[in-house]
Write an enzyme that holds these catalytic residues in place. Structure first.
Site, PDB file in Angstrom:
ATOM      1  N   ASN A  56      22.806   9.916-119.958  1.00 46.31           N
ATOM      2  CA  ASN A  56      22.877   9.421-118.576  1.00 46.31           C
ATOM      3  C   ASN A  56      24.180   8.644-118.459  1.00 46.31           C
ATOM      4  OD1 ASN A  56      22.610   8.260-116.093  1.00 46.31           O
ATOM      5  ND2 ASN A  56      20.870   6.938-116.636  1.00 46.31           N
ATOM      6  N   LYS A  94      25.521   7.461-115.876  1.00 40.44           N
ATOM      7  CA  LYS A  94      25.524   6.439-114.814  1.00 40.44           C
ATOM      8  C   LYS A  94      26.817   6.564-113.988  1.00 40.44           C
ATOM      9  CE  LYS A  94      22.423   3.742-117.661  1.00 40.44           C
ATOM     10  NZ  LYS A  94      21.898   2.447-118.083  1.00 40.44           N
ATOM     11  N   HIS A 146      14.999   5.675-112.078  1.00 35.46           N
ATOM     12  CA  HIS A 146      15.639   4.837-113.089  1.00 35.46           C
ATOM     13  C   HIS A 146      15.544   3.375-112.659  1.00 35.46           C
ATOM     14  CE1 HIS A 146      18.676   3.035-115.643  1.00 35.46           C
ATOM     15  NE2 HIS A 146      18.553   4.085-116.421  1.00 35.46           N
ATOM     16  N   GLU A 204      17.589   1.042-112.691  1.00 29.70           N
ATOM     17  CA  GLU A 204      18.728   0.566-111.877  1.00 29.70           C
ATOM     18  C   GLU A 204      18.556   0.985-110.420  1.00 29.70           C
ATOM     19  OE1 GLU A 204      21.715   2.253-114.420  1.00 29.70           O
ATOM     20  OE2 GLU A 204      21.157   0.806-115.961  1.00 29.70           O
ATOM     21  N   GLU A 243      11.668   3.460-120.461  1.00 34.35           N
ATOM     22  CA  GLU A 243      12.865   2.631-120.586  1.00 34.35           C
ATOM     23  C   GLU A 243      12.497   1.179-120.277  1.00 34.35           C
ATOM     24  OE1 GLU A 243      16.638   5.237-120.242  1.00 34.35           O
ATOM     25  OE2 GLU A 243      16.245   4.309-118.309  1.00 34.35           O
ATOM     26  N   GLY A 272      21.079  -1.448-121.836  1.00 31.54           N
ATOM     27  CA  GLY A 272      22.430  -2.010-121.820  1.00 31.54           C
ATOM     28  C   GLY A 272      22.524  -3.394-122.437  1.00 31.54           C
ATOM     29  N   SER A 276      19.356   1.132-125.221  1.00 32.83           N
ATOM     30  CA  SER A 276      20.193   0.814-126.378  1.00 32.83           C
ATOM     31  C   SER A 276      19.987   1.758-127.569  1.00 32.83           C
ATOM     32  CB  SER A 276      20.001  -0.652-126.794  1.00 32.83           C
ATOM     33  OG  SER A 276      20.371  -1.520-125.723  1.00 32.83           O
TER      34      SER A 276
HETATM   35  P1  13P Z   1      21.690   2.104-122.529  1.00 31.39           P
HETATM   36  O1  13P Z   1      21.571   3.237-123.530  1.00 31.39           O
HETATM   37  O2  13P Z   1      23.106   1.799-122.142  1.00 31.39           O
HETATM   38  O3  13P Z   1      20.887   0.911-122.932  1.00 31.39           O
HETATM   39  O4  13P Z   1      21.029   2.662-121.166  1.00 31.39           O
HETATM   40  C1  13P Z   1      19.778   3.235-121.221  1.00 31.39           C
HETATM   41  C2  13P Z   1      19.513   3.905-119.927  1.00 31.39           C
HETATM   42  O5  13P Z   1      19.356   3.258-118.910  1.00 31.39           O
HETATM   43  C3  13P Z   1      19.490   5.369-119.912  1.00 31.39           C
HETATM   44  O6  13P Z   1      19.022   5.852-118.688  1.00 31.39           O
END
Ligand code: 13P
Length: 252
Positions: A9, A11, A96, A98, A168, A174, A214
């Site tokens: 992903n 983003k 997601h 976010e 997640e 992150g 992560s």
């Molecule tokens: P990270 O791998 O940067 O923690 O992000 C995970 C994520 O949100 C994947 O959709």
């Protein structure tokens, strides 16, 4: 046996040029890896070019990071399922955290998107997961139960079998703070039990449940060895082609 599914992903990262440079290295280093299903979700602006580039091989599948539930029409700034289908997109990430926390998505809108995606033969990667506050308050199971029940309302068991669920935990995204393999396995087993009560055990046994938060080359293998962890949804560590290849190779 559920085939592992490892998805990148990206983003809001990578221009078209950067996406092409990533694929140059990634496809070369990946070689003929077929034991694991590999998926890349670039930003919308790079989907067409990435699709063109991937069409030469069937090793890597394409995903979108979001879509709107409506048919084409007056929805400024939105992208329809038809637009994604035209580019041979197979998967779409929905709900997601976010999107939920920064862009106001709710279980209801996630449900609309999930149903629209399935109706258009796109496979949703439905994201669920608790915040740190919810975990500390002992609410992990009730949050996951709600997100799955409402997110999958009106979805037939047959369609549910097409689904990928991504667990997640928001506190692990992150942050460099990964759920331990045992913590993740516990949540994944709970998610599978909920899928069984919503769609039956046969369906629940088919659905792949990814872990996200992560994931790195160094922790992928241990996470993937858990019985109910069927893949990963990788953010930051998927931006580096060699690192992402390592995650794929460590995941089988
Ligand atoms: P990270 O791998 O940067 O923690 O992000 C995970 C994520 O949100 C994947 O959709």
């Amino acid at each position: 046996m559920r085939k592992k599914i490892i998805a990148a992903n990206w983003k809001m990262n990578k221009t078209v040029g950067e996406s092409m440079a990533f694929l140059d290295t990634f496809l070369l280093e990946l070689g003929d890896e077929r034991r694991v299903e590999v998926v890349i979700a670039p930003p919308f602006t790079a989907l067409a070019k990435v699709s063109e580039r991937l069409s030469a091989s069937d090793r890597v599948k394409l995903a979108a990071q979001n879509m709107h539930w409506e048919k084409p029409g007056a929805f400024t700034g939105e992208i329809s399922a038809e637009m994604l289908r035209e580019l041979f997109v197979r998967y779409v990430i929905l709900g997601h955290s976010e999107r939920r926390t920064l862009f106001g998505e709710t279980d209801e809108t996630v449900n609309r998107k999930t149903r629209a995606a399935l109706a258009a033969s796109l496979r949703p990667i439905l994201c669920v997961g608790e915040t740190l506050e919810e975990r500390d308050g002992g609410k992990v199971e009730s949050v996951l139960e709600r997100q799955l029940r409402l997110g999958l309302q009106g979805v037939s068991p047959e369609d549910m079998a097409e689904l990928v669920v991504a667990y997640e935990p928001v506190w692990a995204i992150g942050t460099g703070r990964t759920a331990s393999p045992a913590q993740a396995q516990e949540a994944h087993a709970f998610i599978r039990s909920q899928l069984a009560s919503l769609g039956g055990k046969t369906v629940a046994d088919k659905v792949r449940i990814q872990y996200g938060g992560s994931v790195k080359p160094g922790n992928a293998a241990e996470l993937m060895s858990q019985p109910d962890i069927d893949g990963a949804l990788v953010g930051g560590a998927s931006l580096d082609a060699r690192g992402f290849v390592e995650i794929v190779k460590n995941s089988n």
